[in-house]
Design an enzyme around this catalytic site. Structure first.
Site, PDB file in Angstrom:
ATOM      1  N   TYR A 107     -23.085   8.325  22.728  1.00  0.00           N
ATOM      2  CA  TYR A 107     -24.502   8.242  22.628  1.00  0.00           C
ATOM      3  C   TYR A 107     -24.937   8.489  21.206  1.00  0.00           C
ATOM      4  O   TYR A 107     -23.948   9.056  20.349  1.00  0.00           O
ATOM      5  CB  TYR A 107     -25.180   9.423  23.507  1.00  0.00           C
ATOM      6  CG  TYR A 107     -26.637   8.978  23.898  1.00  0.00           C
ATOM      7  CD1 TYR A 107     -26.911   8.145  24.693  1.00  0.00           C
ATOM      8  CD2 TYR A 107     -27.463  10.173  23.861  1.00  0.00           C
ATOM      9  CE1 TYR A 107     -28.336   7.972  25.131  1.00  0.00           C
ATOM     10  CE2 TYR A 107     -28.668   9.980  24.151  1.00  0.00           C
ATOM     11  CZ  TYR A 107     -29.317   8.974  24.925  1.00  0.00           C
ATOM     12  OH  TYR A 107     -30.324   8.494  25.341  1.00  0.00           O
ATOM     13  N   TRP A 109     -26.852  10.010  18.984  1.00  0.00           N
ATOM     14  CA  TRP A 109     -27.146  11.119  18.069  1.00  0.00           C
ATOM     15  C   TRP A 109     -26.063  11.916  17.510  1.00  0.00           C
ATOM     16  O   TRP A 109     -26.243  13.038  16.697  1.00  0.00           O
ATOM     17  CB  TRP A 109     -28.015  11.952  18.879  1.00  0.00           C
ATOM     18  CG  TRP A 109     -29.483  11.550  19.025  1.00  0.00           C
ATOM     19  CD1 TRP A 109     -29.908  10.895  19.948  1.00  0.00           C
ATOM     20  CD2 TRP A 109     -30.530  11.842  18.227  1.00  0.00           C
ATOM     21  NE1 TRP A 109     -31.326  10.629  19.909  1.00  0.00           N
ATOM     22  CE2 TRP A 109     -31.743  10.817  18.819  1.00  0.00           C
ATOM     23  CE3 TRP A 109     -30.665  12.227  16.816  1.00  0.00           C
ATOM     24  CZ2 TRP A 109     -32.986  11.158  18.040  1.00  0.00           C
ATOM     25  CZ3 TRP A 109     -31.906  12.217  16.171  1.00  0.00           C
ATOM     26  CH2 TRP A 109     -32.977  11.430  16.786  1.00  0.00           C
TER      27      TRP A 109
END
Length: 763
Positions: A107, A109
């Protein structure tokens, strides 16, 4: 001078004798986030993964006893042994099942740096290995990302083009904010929030006399002396917007000329709005009992909006719910009815206050990029359907007009991110997590996901490597220079994948013969052409690296969303089928989805099974779950638990006082949290931020009590609609009771147990 870019700001690391002692916010930042100041104590905390480790059963027999994940100890091993294990398991699964049995679960981030970006590194590696099953969209914006290209334009383009705050200060008179404009959310940007804008912008607009309407269950979602709080019922925003639209149309306050020239599909929407197609006019009197907003207030607001230069904004959180597409679509429809789209100070926004750079007014230049290559595997899932994929291999599902089937996943490789934070219904996730034969996690800290892996590879943090921080539409590009040596035996993601690619026979294709600094220079120079398209003249890499930062100038003209389209819709058509704003979308209608038809409408949600509506919004003291183990986040806890906010009226009814620990529960699970009482939350609603590291009381019981306060043991894992399959975390109902028993010990930040061979007794 050395800087580092983190998601929540730019800081100057303070290092003495090779040890990080402090962080100073960048001198130019108008409203620095305190999150990064607490980084030093977290970098080498006990939560840090220091050496490669393999779950004991998996070490002895890869693919065995997946039901023991999260229960049995790890064995710390050498890097060579760990990498050999990973390479062999990748080869075994590919040979036995094919690349379509491998899921690349990163993901985005994990890092503000554009090279050491875990998602890009993992995907490039897996593409070189022959491909992988991938995910599309995000948990944050799943419904919005799918919907908006059909009716206006892709979300990334819209976010980069939002009308600038300085233009709003000059021209806006009324700012209607569905979901508010929470300053805590705007601490962050994916490539680093180099200069925080929202608090100064709100002050500027307030001083200019802009009036704000905060339509939210939480008063704290908008901080301005010129703000009115309208605490409507959560999930009823679409009904409220429809009633506003009814007033505009029935009283002739809508802009017929704008609708005729710039939109398509007004007639079928109007027939629905006036009740001609379904027999129910969407009047304020109809909406009042649904929203808990008096009908006369709705009428008065509609008239104010029509008589003012009005900006209508919708927060991301509204589309993280059942039928989440509808409030986004209705925001566009309302703005079109007012006829102010493309004008200074008016129109709509789909994310002001959700990230720092939205509304910055700067050029949409995203800086350097690290190529992920091409994926030969075509299978994919909407990201929020991850557990459905694991539990239902081969099952059909709909997505954005496509009829697809879930792949059968045997191996998960995750680098960056934490599914035990961002997915819903974590008890169900724990069951699904036992399905694949092998799970590889590459991370910096012993999160719950790492503790539930088969093999764990320790990765470096941003301060332990060189990189370039750069966010689209942000102020600075940052030279992120390494300031400390890696903690323990941590290695860069790039080095890990280089070593694996060497073992698997595609080292040259992956690395292209470049080391870290070679790649930084390459991706920087590769961005020159995109910079020149925006009239940005980058210095040489050597000058940029020596200076430490490069400021991206603002355009000469203020940014106004869809201004070119308004000035000449023929010369600047939208990327929709009609080239115009689609109030009715024939393409969506042709998909035939009952839960997302061809125009926005009010769709009833299932009746609540519990009395309190849970809002699991973004935290103030961290980004998602990042650095929950740091001092700033831990200082916000109550008796070690994540704080939950209640209205005193709901607390009194349950015998609950400020500072109590409570059990929050529904049909999916239960958790413990510490109580804050506030009149600034509407009765019948409770607020518990996401991101507390998942801490189950029992490692074996899949329905065990979560003792730290992670709301995703309670949120439902159901798609927003057949169109988007986005997450629905905000459609969640719970009840609360005071916890009377002894409090269990928090172990979320402890490393797992490690197995060591018993020493042979001396003869």
């Amino acid at each position: 001078m050395s800087y580092t870019a983190l998601h929540w700001g730019v800081y100057r690391p303070q290092v003495r004798d090779g040890r990080l002692e402090g962080m100073l916010a960048a001198e130019w930042d108008q409203d620095p986030s305190p999150i990064g100041l607490f980084l030093p104590e977290a970098i080498d905390s006990p939560s840090r993964i220091r050496r490669p480790a393999i779950r004991r059963s998996a070490l002895e027999n890869p693919g065995s006893h997946p039901e023991r994940r999260g229960q049995e100890p790890f064995v710390e091993v050498s890097w060579d042994q760990a990498l050999d294990w990973v390479a062999a398991e990748l080869q075994r699964v590919r040979h036995q099942y094919g690349n379509q049995a491998i899921f690349g679960g990163s993901y985005g981030w994990a890092s503000a740096g554009r090279f050491h970006h875990a998602q890009s590194q993992l995907h490039r590696f897996l593409n070189g290995f022959g491909g992988y099953v991938y995910s599309v969209d995000t948990y944050s914006l799943g419904a919005g990302r799918v919907l908006m290209p059909h009716i206006v334009a892709p979300m990334d383009w819209l976010l980069s083009q939002h009308t600038s705050w300085d233009n709003l200060a000059e021209h806006c008179e009324l700012f209607v904010a569905f979901g508010g404009l929470p300053i805590k959310n705007a601490q962050n940007s994916p490539g680093g929030a180099s200069d925080h804008l929202l608090r100064p912008a709100l002050e500027q607009l307030t001083q200019a006399g802009v009036r704000f309407i905060n339509i939210s269950p939480l008063r704290s979602d908008l901080e301005s002396d010129n703000s009115e709080w309208w605490p409507l019922r959560p999930g009823s925003d679409t009904a409220f917007m429809l009633a506003l639209a009814y007033v505009l149309v029935s009283e002739g306050l809508h802009d017929e000329a704008f609708l005729e020239r710039y939109t398509v599909g007004f007639a079928p929407f109007r027939d629905y709005l006036l009740g001609l197609s379904d027999g129910q006019p969407k009047t304020p009197d109809w909406a009042a009992p649904v929203t808990d907003i008096p009908a006369e207030h709705i009428r008065e607001l509609a008239r104010r909006m029509a008589s003012s230069r009005t900006m209508i904004n919708v927060a991301y959180g509204l589309q993280r719910a059942r039928h989440g597409e509808q409030p986004f679509w209705m925001t566009v429809v309302l703005a079109a009815l007012l006829g102010q789209i493309g004008l200074p100070g008016g129109g709509f926004g789909v994310g002001y206050g959700c990230m720092n750079n939205t509304g910055s007014g700067r050029k949409p230049f995203s800086g350097p990029r690290f190529s992920q290559g091409q994926n030969p595997v075509r299978d994919f899932i909407p990201v929020a359907r991850f557990v459905d994929m694991l539990l239902n291999p081969g099952a059909p599902f709909d997505y954005n007009g496509q009829h697809l089937h879930y792949p059968d996943i045997q191996l998960i490789y995750w680098a960056g991110g934490n599914a035990f934070h961002h997915h819903q219904d974590l008890n169900q996730l724990r069951q699904a997590w036992q399905k694949p034969q092998s799970i590889i996690v590459q991370d910096q800290y012993w999160t719950a996901q790492a503790k539930h892996a088969d093999v764990v590879l320790p990765a470096t943090t941003a301060l332990e490597r060189n990189d370039i921080g750069s966010a689209s539409s942000d102020r600075f590009m940052i030279a992120m220079k390494k300031v400390i040596e890696p903690v323990g035996e941590a290695r860069d993601d790039y080095q890990i994948f280089c070593d694996l690619a060497q073992r698997l026979g595609f080292s040259e294709d992956f690395s292209e013969g470049r080391d870290e600094m070679d790649w930084l220079r390459y991706i920087y120079q590769d961005s020159f052409a995109r910079a020149e398209e925006q009239n940005i003249h980058l210095p040489s890499f050597e000058d940029f690296w020596a200076e430490g930062r490069f400021e991206i100038a603002k355009p000469e003209q203020q940014t106004i969303l869809l201004n070119d389209f308004r000035n000449d819709p023929e010369a600047h058509p939208l990327p929709t089928p009609s080239g115009r704003i689609e109030l009715f979308s024939q393409r969506i209608a042709d998909f035939g989805y009952a839960d997302c038809p061809g125009h926005p409408l009010w769709l009833e949600k299932p009746a609540p099974t519990y009395p309190l509506h849970l809002i699991s919004n973004q935290p103030k003291t961290r980004l998602h779950s990042q650095y929950d183990h740091g001092g700033y986040s831990r200082a916000s806890k109550i008796q070690g638990r994540e704080p939950i906010t209640l209205n005193p009226q709901d607390a009194v009814a349950r015998g609950i006082a400020e500072g109590d620990v409570v059990r929050v529960y529904n049909e999916r699970g239960a958790l413990l949290a510490g109580v804050i009482l506030s009149q600034d939350i509407r009765p019948g609603v409770v607020q518990l931020a996401t991101g507390a590291w998942y801490d189950p009381l029992s490692a074996k019981d899949s329905q065990t009590l979560e003792i730290h306060g992670n709301p995703n043991v309670l949120t439902e894992d159901v798609g927003a609609s057949s169109l988007s399959q986005g997450c629905t975390a905000h459609t969640c109902y719970v009840d609360i009771e005071r916890w009377e028993a002894e409090l269990p010990e928090i172990k979320a930040f402890d490393p797992p147990a490690f197995y060591r061979e018993p020493e042979t007794a001396a003869l």
